[in-house]
Scaffold this active site. Structure first.
Site, mmCIF file in Angstrom:
data_model
loop_
_atom_site.group_PDB
_atom_site.id
_atom_site.type_symbol
_atom_site.label_atom_id
_atom_site.label_comp_id
_atom_site.label_asym_id
_atom_site.label_seq_id
_atom_site.Cartn_x
_atom_site.Cartn_y
_atom_site.Cartn_z
ATOM 1 N N GLY A 78 33.137 32.417 -74.197
ATOM 2 C CA GLY A 78 33.821 33.682 -73.919
ATOM 3 C C GLY A 78 33.797 33.970 -72.435
ATOM 4 N N SER A 79 33.864 35.239 -72.090
ATOM 5 C CA SER A 79 33.973 35.611 -70.678
ATOM 6 C C SER A 79 32.620 35.531 -69.971
ATOM 7 C CB SER A 79 34.519 37.031 -70.587
ATOM 8 O OG SER A 79 33.591 37.916 -71.181
ATOM 9 N N ASN A 80 32.656 35.489 -68.653
ATOM 10 C CA ASN A 80 31.417 35.420 -67.879
ATOM 11 C C ASN A 80 30.573 36.666 -68.025
ATOM 12 O OD1 ASN A 80 33.085 33.289 -66.777
ATOM 13 N ND2 ASN A 80 31.404 33.075 -65.331
ATOM 14 N N CYS A 116 40.755 28.440 -71.292
ATOM 15 C CA CYS A 116 39.736 28.407 -70.237
ATOM 16 C C CYS A 116 40.045 27.303 -69.239
ATOM 17 C CB CYS A 116 38.363 28.214 -70.841
ATOM 18 S SG CYS A 116 38.315 26.811 -71.940
ATOM 19 N N GLU A 139 39.668 35.040 -62.708
ATOM 20 C CA GLU A 139 40.333 34.520 -63.906
ATOM 21 C C GLU A 139 41.276 35.594 -64.454
ATOM 22 O OE1 GLU A 139 38.175 34.072 -67.680
ATOM 23 O OE2 GLU A 139 38.959 32.039 -67.773
ATOM 24 N N LYS A 180 29.904 34.650 -85.793
ATOM 25 C CA LYS A 180 30.538 35.922 -85.460
ATOM 26 C C LYS A 180 31.789 35.616 -84.634
ATOM 27 C CE LYS A 180 30.993 38.591 -82.362
ATOM 28 N NZ LYS A 180 32.419 38.816 -82.642
ATOM 29 N N GLU A 202 29.649 28.713 -72.600
ATOM 30 C CA GLU A 202 30.849 28.145 -71.979
ATOM 31 C C GLU A 202 31.769 29.313 -71.639
ATOM 32 O OE1 GLU A 202 31.169 25.303 -70.758
ATOM 33 O OE2 GLU A 202 29.405 24.436 -71.714
ATOM 34 N N GLY A 242 28.944 36.453 -71.383
ATOM 35 C CA GLY A 242 28.046 35.294 -71.416
ATOM 36 C C GLY A 242 26.737 35.568 -70.697
HETATM 37 P P1 NAD Z 1 34.669 37.883 -74.648
HETATM 38 O O1 NAD Z 1 33.520 37.519 -73.761
HETATM 39 O O2 NAD Z 1 35.235 39.230 -74.563
HETATM 40 O O3 NAD Z 1 34.260 37.659 -76.177
HETATM 41 C C1 NAD Z 1 33.718 36.433 -76.624
HETATM 42 C C2 NAD Z 1 32.904 36.699 -77.893
HETATM 43 O O4 NAD Z 1 31.751 37.482 -77.567
HETATM 44 C C3 NAD Z 1 33.659 37.496 -78.968
HETATM 45 O O5 NAD Z 1 33.286 37.004 -80.239
HETATM 46 C C4 NAD Z 1 33.120 38.903 -78.762
HETATM 47 O O6 NAD Z 1 33.239 39.695 -79.911
HETATM 48 C C5 NAD Z 1 31.663 38.622 -78.425
HETATM 49 N N1 NAD Z 1 30.959 39.681 -77.694
HETATM 50 C C6 NAD Z 1 31.473 40.747 -77.029
HETATM 51 N N2 NAD Z 1 30.474 41.458 -76.461
HETATM 52 C C7 NAD Z 1 29.310 40.832 -76.779
HETATM 53 C C8 NAD Z 1 27.936 41.080 -76.465
HETATM 54 N N3 NAD Z 1 27.554 42.120 -75.725
HETATM 55 N N4 NAD Z 1 27.012 40.221 -76.926
HETATM 56 C C9 NAD Z 1 27.366 39.138 -77.656
HETATM 57 N N5 NAD Z 1 28.656 38.858 -77.992
HETATM 58 C C10 NAD Z 1 29.614 39.708 -77.551
HETATM 59 O O7 NAD Z 1 35.789 36.761 -74.390
HETATM 60 P P2 NAD Z 1 37.270 36.696 -74.998
HETATM 61 O O8 NAD Z 1 38.097 37.720 -74.282
HETATM 62 O O9 NAD Z 1 37.217 36.691 -76.483
HETATM 63 O O10 NAD Z 1 37.715 35.231 -74.541
HETATM 64 C C11 NAD Z 1 38.265 34.945 -73.301
HETATM 65 C C12 NAD Z 1 37.233 34.295 -72.382
HETATM 66 O O11 NAD Z 1 36.697 33.123 -72.993
HETATM 67 C C13 NAD Z 1 37.823 33.812 -71.071
HETATM 68 O O12 NAD Z 1 36.965 34.169 -70.013
HETATM 69 C C14 NAD Z 1 37.855 32.300 -71.214
HETATM 70 O O13 NAD Z 1 37.843 31.574 -70.019
HETATM 71 C C15 NAD Z 1 36.667 32.052 -72.054
HETATM 72 N N6 NAD Z 1 36.766 30.755 -72.735
HETATM 73 C C16 NAD Z 1 35.965 29.731 -72.306
HETATM 74 C C17 NAD Z 1 36.048 28.482 -72.909
HETATM 75 C C18 NAD Z 1 35.156 27.350 -72.470
HETATM 76 O O14 NAD Z 1 34.949 26.432 -73.258
HETATM 77 N N7 NAD Z 1 34.621 27.377 -71.258
HETATM 78 C C19 NAD Z 1 36.942 28.277 -73.959
HETATM 79 C C20 NAD Z 1 37.751 29.335 -74.361
HETATM 80 C C21 NAD Z 1 37.636 30.588 -73.747
#
Ligand code: NAD
Length: 484
Positions: free
Chosen positions: A230-232, A286, A386, A177, A252, A235
């Site tokens: 993705g975001s904290n 990130c 962040e 996804k 992550e 996550g």
């Molecule tokens: P996000 O958390 O908004 O989305 C990440 C993913 O989760 C997307 O596919 C989104 O559609 C999905 N999602 C949204 N709500 C969900 C839910 N309730 N349950 C399950 N999945 C859901 O993050 P973003 O805005 O796409 O990305 C930016 C963030 O990602 C930043 O915080 C960045 O630091 C982090 N990031 C971390 C790393 C790492 O390796 N540590 C790498 C790249 C990005």
């Protein structure tokens, strides 16, 4: 002339429309009037079909040898290599990073696939002497089963590949996804897996609303493991939902990464690393540098060199030659960045440069923001949270002890950098910096695919991705005891 193309879900080896019959327009962040294509707005029903397909494909896939599975990864790598310019251009059009960066990322995806293709031939266990002299005892690895892959928009090729390649090589099947914002890039990646002849159901992709589909994927009883970047905030929800039904998970998440510039540092190199680490990809990594901690004897000299270099940065459409920094990836991200800039001003930080949307011709319909530098103090929100945008905060310190303490004074612990020529400084930094990636005389944003990657503190679920570390998440260890 044909209009923008519509991209489909990929389930059980077939490209199919969402059962809702609805699609979403994917827009160019450099010009929101430019529609790149349309992507599916799927329902949970589509996700259920994808999970069922992955489950039914799993027994045959896990029975293949690692070498045979590796062949599919080599072929996928070759398919991407043939389309590298097209895929990189799609990435730039969908999320804004410059074409050079997008092409570099796509090349990295190819290298990751080739690395994991070879992993199918490497050792996966140990022989352990038994106390019974007539027995053979050893460990082996088995796949988890079906793995749910949830990825962000900022690395739309590298992150999906560094999750799916190890998932596949160790014998798992996948429900992918992607972030909705980069679903076309994701579809092109899946086309390459399909072109490699991957058996039906081994990879499935469903696009749509992250909250609804992501949640359904995490809660699905057929899904044995979830790998999330993705975001904290998201996550934590993913981790809690997976834990509540006993599924394995890996998270992550965010970072607030410092660079420390010691009084003995090569200032020109430190400036270059701060700019490259902090502002490439418009600060949307990130591992991006966002806290710049500088020892007072060189603070003013460093600040002036940094500002002079930043003023030369060309902001623009990532497809245009000469552009160094593209737009924020989407409107929500632009609003977030502008909100933090306002917050920095409100909390009394000194705005040294940037802070505005650029007024150059041709940029008005894009999500552009100028590279921005504040002078602040460590407790400010702009120095703690962040931002995920092109915003740096300069912080002055009186000693290396204070620098290290300040570098650790955040809830995140993903990456950190130190510029120094002093071995004592370097050793103290390696020992005391709470970050999963510590880099000396190198920028914060630098990840090598063959080495473990992941964060400490709130940046991760304390697992590691990439390199051989990936085996820990994507397999379970079995201890085998055999006696005649
Ligand atoms: P996000 O958390 O908004 O989305 C990440 C993913 O989760 C997307 O596919 C989104 O559609 C999905 N999602 C949204 N709500 C969900 C839910 N309730 N349950 C399950 N999945 C859901 O993050 P973003 O805005 O796409 O990305 C930016 C963030 O990602 C930043 O915080 C960045 O630091 C982090 N990031 C971390 C790393 C790492 O390796 N540590 C790498 C790249 C990005």
């Amino acid at each position: 002339m044909t209009g923008p193309q519509t991209y489909l879900n990929y389930i059980q080896g077939q490209w199919s429309a969402a059962s809702s019959g609805r699609t979403d327009a994917s827009r160019n962040p450099a010009n929101r009037n430019h529609i790149i294509g349309h992507v599916q707005l799927s329902e949970v029903e589509d996700l259920n079909q994808a999970a069922a397909a992955a489950q039914s494909a799993m027994p045959a896939w896990r029975r293949l040898s690692g070498a045979a599975r590796g062949e599919f990864l080599y072929k996928t790598a070759d398919a991407i290599a043939r389309r590298i310019d097209e895929i990189a251009e799609t990435m730039t059009l969908e999320m804004g990073k410059t074409f050079a960066e997008a092409k570099g990322e796509t090349a990295r995806g190819i290298a990751i696939l080739r690395y994991y293709a070879g992993e199918g031939m490497r050792k996966q266990g140990d022989v352990i002497p038994s106390t019974d002299s007539e027995a053979l005892m050893f460990t082996t690895r088995v796949p988890l089963g079906v793995v749910g892959v949830i990825t962000p928009w900022n690395f739309p090729i590298a992150i999906p590949v560094w999750k799916m390649a190890p998932a596949l090589i160790y014998g798992n099947t996948v429900v992918f996804k992607p972030a909705q914002e980069t679903s076309i890039t994701a579809a092109k990646l899946v086309e390459c897996f399909a072109e490699a002849g991957l058996p039906a159901g081994v990879i499935n992709m469903v696009t749509g609303d992250g909250a609804a589909l992501g949640q359904a994927l995490v809660e699905h009883p057929a899904v044995n493991g979830i790998t999330f970047t993705g975001s904290n905030a998201t996550g934590k929800k993913v981790g809690q939902a997976a834990l509540s039904r006993g599924a394995k998970y890996q998270l992550e998440m965010g970072g607030k990464n410092p660079i420390i510039v010691a009084a003995d540092a090569d200032l020109d190199q430190a400036v270059e690393a701060t700019i490259s680490g902090g502002l490439k990809s418009t600060g949307q990594k990130c591992t991006a540098t966002s806290r710049v901690i500088v020892e007072r004897p060189v603070y003013e000299a460093f600040r002036e060199k940094l500002l002079a270099a930043i003023r030369t940065i060309k902001v623009g459409d990532g497809m245009e030659a000469g552009t160094w920094m593209g737009p924020c990836a989407n409107e929500k991200q632009l609003e977030k960045v502008l909100g933090y800039i306002q917050k920095g001003v409100d909390e009394g930080a000194t705005l040294l440069c940037g802070g505005q949307r650029p007024d150059a011709a041709g940029l008005a319909d894009g999500y552009f923001v100028e590279p921005t530098v504040f002078e602040g103090t460590t407790g400010m929100a702009i120095a703690q949270e962040e931002i995920f945008g092109p915003v740096l905060v300069l912080l002055a310190v009186d000693s290396m002890e204070e620098a290290l303490q300040m570098a650790n004074d955040v809830e995140f612990g993903l990456s950190a950098s130190l510029y120094t020529r002093d071995i004592g400084n370097a050793l103290a930094f390696i020992r005391e910096m709470d970050a999963g990636l510590v880099r000396i005389n190198a920028e914060t944003a630098g990840v090598e695919l063959q080495a473990p990657f992941g964060g400490m503190k709130e940046s991760s679920s304390h697992s590691r991705e990439q390199g051989q570390a990936a085996i820990e998440f994507f397999t379970a260890t079995k201890t085998v005891f055999v006696k005649a």
